[in-house]
Design an enzyme around this catalytic site. Structure first.
Site, mmCIF file in Angstrom:
data_model
loop_
_atom_site.group_PDB
_atom_site.id
_atom_site.type_symbol
_atom_site.label_atom_id
_atom_site.label_comp_id
_atom_site.label_asym_id
_atom_site.label_seq_id
_atom_site.Cartn_x
_atom_site.Cartn_y
_atom_site.Cartn_z
ATOM 1 N N THR A 128 5.593 -1.108 4.062
ATOM 2 C CA THR A 128 4.192 -0.793 3.243
ATOM 3 C C THR A 128 2.891 -1.660 4.163
ATOM 4 O O THR A 128 3.153 -2.630 4.779
ATOM 5 C CB THR A 128 3.864 -1.024 1.892
ATOM 6 O OG1 THR A 128 3.206 -1.377 1.258
ATOM 7 C CG2 THR A 128 4.843 -2.626 1.334
ATOM 8 N N TYR A 156 5.088 -8.176 -4.509
ATOM 9 C CA TYR A 156 5.241 -7.727 -3.713
ATOM 10 C C TYR A 156 5.644 -7.257 -2.842
ATOM 11 O O TYR A 156 7.338 -6.344 -1.800
ATOM 12 C CB TYR A 156 4.479 -6.012 -4.336
ATOM 13 C CG TYR A 156 4.669 -4.722 -3.948
ATOM 14 C CD1 TYR A 156 5.662 -3.593 -3.914
ATOM 15 C CD2 TYR A 156 3.581 -4.279 -2.964
ATOM 16 C CE1 TYR A 156 5.663 -2.525 -3.221
ATOM 17 C CE2 TYR A 156 3.998 -3.168 -2.099
ATOM 18 C CZ TYR A 156 5.262 -1.841 -3.097
ATOM 19 O OH TYR A 156 5.312 -0.671 -1.857
ATOM 20 N N LYS A 160 9.308 -6.154 -0.200
ATOM 21 C CA LYS A 160 8.309 -5.340 0.945
ATOM 22 C C LYS A 160 9.056 -5.883 2.467
ATOM 23 O O LYS A 160 9.834 -5.192 3.381
ATOM 24 C CB LYS A 160 7.494 -4.872 1.026
ATOM 25 C CG LYS A 160 7.460 -3.956 -0.041
ATOM 26 C CD LYS A 160 8.500 -2.553 0.221
ATOM 27 C CE LYS A 160 8.497 -1.654 -0.898
ATOM 28 N NZ LYS A 160 9.091 -0.232 -1.270
HETATM 29 P P1 NAP Z 1 6.572 5.327 -7.178
HETATM 30 O O1 NAP Z 1 5.608 6.948 -7.733
HETATM 31 O O2 NAP Z 1 5.935 3.791 -7.970
HETATM 32 O O3 NAP Z 1 7.655 5.517 -7.192
HETATM 33 C C1 NAP Z 1 8.966 4.813 -6.933
HETATM 34 C C2 NAP Z 1 10.282 4.753 -8.252
HETATM 35 O O4 NAP Z 1 11.338 3.641 -8.259
HETATM 36 C C3 NAP Z 1 10.108 5.351 -9.166
HETATM 37 O O5 NAP Z 1 10.789 6.429 -9.999
HETATM 38 C C4 NAP Z 1 11.097 3.736 -10.156
HETATM 39 O O6 NAP Z 1 12.236 4.794 -11.481
HETATM 40 C C5 NAP Z 1 11.893 3.880 -9.553
HETATM 41 N N1 NAP Z 1 12.518 2.459 -9.708
HETATM 42 C C6 NAP Z 1 12.581 1.672 -9.630
HETATM 43 N N2 NAP Z 1 12.405 0.034 -9.643
HETATM 44 C C7 NAP Z 1 14.410 1.106 -9.991
HETATM 45 C C8 NAP Z 1 15.523 0.094 -10.131
HETATM 46 N N3 NAP Z 1 15.669 -1.173 -10.423
HETATM 47 N N4 NAP Z 1 15.899 1.050 -9.879
HETATM 48 C C9 NAP Z 1 16.598 2.401 -8.960
HETATM 49 N N5 NAP Z 1 15.110 2.846 -9.251
HETATM 50 C C10 NAP Z 1 14.245 2.501 -9.187
HETATM 51 O O7 NAP Z 1 6.435 4.185 -5.982
HETATM 52 P P2 NAP Z 1 6.164 5.873 -5.323
HETATM 53 O O8 NAP Z 1 4.866 5.870 -4.815
HETATM 54 O O9 NAP Z 1 6.090 7.256 -4.169
HETATM 55 O O10 NAP Z 1 5.964 5.259 -3.715
HETATM 56 C C11 NAP Z 1 7.572 5.402 -2.949
HETATM 57 C C12 NAP Z 1 8.008 3.591 -2.050
HETATM 58 O O11 NAP Z 1 7.502 3.820 -1.118
HETATM 59 C C13 NAP Z 1 8.340 3.137 -2.910
HETATM 60 O O12 NAP Z 1 9.148 1.579 -2.255
HETATM 61 C C14 NAP Z 1 6.588 2.349 -2.331
HETATM 62 O O13 NAP Z 1 7.401 0.876 -2.838
HETATM 63 C C15 NAP Z 1 6.680 2.783 -0.993
HETATM 64 N N6 NAP Z 1 5.183 2.574 -0.912
HETATM 65 C C16 NAP Z 1 4.270 3.365 -1.675
HETATM 66 C C17 NAP Z 1 3.020 3.772 -1.180
HETATM 67 C C18 NAP Z 1 2.170 4.635 -1.513
HETATM 68 O O14 NAP Z 1 0.625 4.258 -1.078
HETATM 69 N N7 NAP Z 1 2.635 5.246 -2.360
HETATM 70 C C19 NAP Z 1 2.848 3.227 0.343
HETATM 71 C C20 NAP Z 1 3.470 2.322 1.297
HETATM 72 C C21 NAP Z 1 5.017 2.021 0.209
HETATM 73 P P3 NAP Z 1 11.476 4.588 -12.912
HETATM 74 O O15 NAP Z 1 10.102 6.173 -12.454
HETATM 75 O O16 NAP Z 1 12.080 5.057 -13.230
HETATM 76 O O17 NAP Z 1 10.189 4.005 -13.469
HETATM 77 N N1 GDD Z 2 -4.460 -0.392 -9.794
HETATM 78 C C1 GDD Z 2 -5.733 -0.955 -10.312
HETATM 79 N N2 GDD Z 2 -6.398 -0.531 -11.440
HETATM 80 N N3 GDD Z 2 -6.119 -1.165 -8.792
HETATM 81 C C2 GDD Z 2 -7.424 -1.662 -8.545
HETATM 82 C C3 GDD Z 2 -8.272 -1.168 -10.038
HETATM 83 C C4 GDD Z 2 -7.512 -0.928 -11.161
HETATM 84 O O1 GDD Z 2 -8.202 -0.472 -12.381
HETATM 85 N N4 GDD Z 2 -9.436 -1.823 -9.889
HETATM 86 C C5 GDD Z 2 -9.928 -2.156 -8.177
HETATM 87 N N5 GDD Z 2 -8.501 -1.856 -7.811
HETATM 88 C C6 GDD Z 2 -8.633 -2.632 -6.938
HETATM 89 C C7 GDD Z 2 -7.618 -3.823 -6.097
HETATM 90 O O2 GDD Z 2 -7.252 -4.208 -6.682
HETATM 91 C C8 GDD Z 2 -6.776 -2.862 -4.275
HETATM 92 O O3 GDD Z 2 -7.575 -3.667 -4.250
HETATM 93 C C9 GDD Z 2 -6.921 -1.764 -5.138
HETATM 94 O O4 GDD Z 2 -7.890 -0.924 -6.182
HETATM 95 C C10 GDD Z 2 -5.575 -0.713 -5.112
HETATM 96 O O5 GDD Z 2 -4.968 -0.757 -6.241
HETATM 97 P P1 GDD Z 2 -3.678 0.188 -6.486
HETATM 98 O O6 GDD Z 2 -4.084 1.853 -6.662
HETATM 99 O O7 GDD Z 2 -2.723 -0.845 -6.972
HETATM 100 O O8 GDD Z 2 -2.928 -0.317 -4.556
HETATM 101 P P2 GDD Z 2 -2.958 -1.069 -3.737
HETATM 102 O O9 GDD Z 2 -3.346 -1.178 -2.549
HETATM 103 O O10 GDD Z 2 -2.750 -2.279 -4.272
HETATM 104 O O11 GDD Z 2 -1.077 -0.618 -3.025
HETATM 105 C C11 GDD Z 2 -0.354 0.774 -3.275
HETATM 106 O O12 GDD Z 2 -0.165 1.137 -2.124
HETATM 107 C C12 GDD Z 2 0.306 -0.005 -1.233
HETATM 108 C C13 GDD Z 2 0.323 0.473 0.393
HETATM 109 O O13 GDD Z 2 -0.782 -0.317 1.053
HETATM 110 C C14 GDD Z 2 1.186 0.652 -4.194
HETATM 111 O O14 GDD Z 2 1.555 2.235 -3.814
HETATM 112 C C15 GDD Z 2 1.992 -0.266 -2.907
HETATM 113 O O15 GDD Z 2 3.484 0.538 -3.440
HETATM 114 C C16 GDD Z 2 1.906 0.149 -1.616
HETATM 115 O O16 GDD Z 2 2.521 0.008 -1.204
#
Ligand code: NAP
Ligand code: GDD
Length: 348
Positions: A128, A156, A160
């Site tokens: 990430t 986190y 990672k």
């Molecule tokens: P997500 O929606 O939070 O999905 C994560 C999944 O992991 C959930 O289905 C959760 O299960 C499962 N999980 C959590 N703890 C577990 C455990 N102990 N054993 C087995 N499964 C478990 O995340 P996402 O947005 O799809 O992201 C997918 C991956 O990419 C993650 O590793 C995230 O950190 C990474 N990532 C995401 C982004 C982004 O912007 N979305 C960017 C960079 C990296 P439950 O549904 O049961 O809670």
């Molecule tokens: N969640 C959340 N809720 N974030 C808020 C809020 C709120 O009410 N208000 C402001 N923010 C700001 C957070 O402080 C952060 O700077 C930004 O919005 C994005 O927050 P998130 O949407 O929670 O995402 P993230 O950037 O912290 O993390 C996501 O992206 C990562 C990749 O850069 C997650 O998907 C991570 O799993 C992923 O690795």
């Protein structure tokens, strides 16, 4: 027929990836956690949503269950998407985050080795942009590349980083075809409601339909490089089709603030936002009615913030032929229209 195993199949990316692999002709297996039987409501919902996925019960903390799954399925490709993925939550539960998001990666890699598959099974790790941390000193003007230095700013991000390096180490130590996708934020209609983009798109829809008064947010000035999740899972798949394993940044090369996301999202519902006041007293006001629609709640501030993320996807574009299809306005529109549709359907 190729076989793929996806951990975290119930999450945002898991759903997109399972669909993509199914369309490409894969036999798809997906790991879920918990003690679900076929009659469990969540299991039923997942089965309805992705009937083509063989759901396998295993926790990322459970090496035995992961090894059994690997031995039984013998997948050609493993996509490790499971994690505690909410940055804010990781400050509240840093130890579990380290176990699942960090050491959990090692469990999957070890399960592959214990099943004797390290020479044949290809592995994708969900790394990430949070690992970069967004601090001034390590922020290149043209965006973070695969070579940029890391300085994670949350439990986190630190967890990672362990997952990232242990994957690189298994590649170098055991010759595994193991690749890390360093993905910048990607969003969409499957995004969890605890993440800021979905929180906003849902609130906009509900406010527009009179179901909610206002929206409370934290830091409006943080900037993110936001793309569409459906585009990013294609990049994951392409990484595992390369002859050699490697790490790749997937990003759009643009960055936008939470404030901009709010403005565009409300505009999509026909509401123009004016900003008034400063700091925690700042509000977002409906330009036509004068009603306060956005308030600041310091509970959503983080102990350490990533102020700005901007990725440089040049390597992925050149080597994988990957490019995002949906731009920032397209993403906001897609999410708001989706949530308007959902909320209207609930109203009947
Ligand atoms: P997500 O929606 O939070 O999905 C994560 C999944 O992991 C959930 O289905 C959760 O299960 C499962 N999980 C959590 N703890 C577990 C455990 N102990 N054993 C087995 N499964 C478990 O995340 P996402 O947005 O799809 O992201 C997918 C991956 O990419 C993650 O590793 C995230 O950190 C990474 N990532 C995401 C982004 C982004 O912007 N979305 C960017 C960079 C990296 P439950 O549904 O049961 O809670
Ligand atoms: N969640 C959340 N809720 N974030 C808020 C809020 C709120 O009410 N208000 C402001 N923010 C700001 C957070 O402080 C952060 O700077 C930004 O919005 C994005 O927050 P998130 O949407 O929670 O995402 P993230 O950037 O912290 O993390 C996501 O992206 C990562 C990749 O850069 C997650 O998907 C991570 O799993 C992923 O690795």
């Amino acid at each position: 027929m190729k076989k793929a195993l996806i951990t975290g199949v119930a999450g945002q990316d898991g759903g997109h990836l399972a669909k993509l692999l199914h369309e490409k002709g894969y036999e798809v297996h997906g790991v879920i956690r918990g003690q679900m039987e076929a009659s469990h409501p969540r299991y039923k919902t997942l089965k309805q949503e992705m009937p083509f996925v063989n759901l396998v019960m295993a926790d990322l903390l459970d090496l035995a269950a992961l090894t059994r799954a690997l031995q039984e399925i013998q997948p050609d490709e493993v996509y490790n998407l499971a994690a505690i993925s909410h940055v804010g939550y990781s400050f509240r539960d840093p130890i579990l985050t380290a176990d699942v998001t960090g050491k959990g990666v090692l469990n999957v890699l070890e399960a592959i080795r214990l099943a004797g598959l390290e020479k044949t099974t290809r592995f994708y790790q969900a790394s990430t942009s949070e690992m970069f941390g967004g601090l001034d000193y390590n922020r290149p003007d043209t965006g973070y590349t695969e070579e940029a230095s890391f300085h994670p700013r949350s439990p986190y991000g630190v967890a990672k980083l362990y997952g990232h390096w242990i994957t690189c180490n298994y590649r170098e130590s055991y010759g595994m075809h193991a690749s890390c996708g360093i993905l910048f934020n990607h969003e969409g209609e499957r995004r969890g409601p605890e993440f800021v983009t979905r929180k906003i798109s849902k609130a906009v829809a509900r406010i527009k339909l009179g179901l909610q008064e206002d929206l409370e947010l934290g830091n409006l000035d943080a900037k993110r490089d936001w793309g569409y999740a459906g585009d990013y899972v294609e990049g994951m798949w392409r990484m595992l089709q390369q002859e050699q394993p490697a790490d790749y940044v997937l990003a759009t090369g643009e960055t936008h603030s939470i404030r901009e996301f709010c403005e565009l999202a409300f505009k999509e519902a026909g509401i123009n936002i004016n900003w008034q006041g400063n700091g925690v007293d700042e509000t977002g006001v409906d330009a036509t009615t004068g009603k306060v629609l956005i308030k600041i709640n310091p509970d959503f501030f983080r102990p350490a913030e990533v102020d700005l993320l901007l990725g440089n996807p040049a390597k992925a574009e050149k080597t994988l032929g990957w490019k995002r299809a949906i731009d920032f306005p397209g993403l906001v529109k897609l999410m708001v229209q989706h949530d308007l549709g959902l909320e209207e359907a609930k109203l009947g």
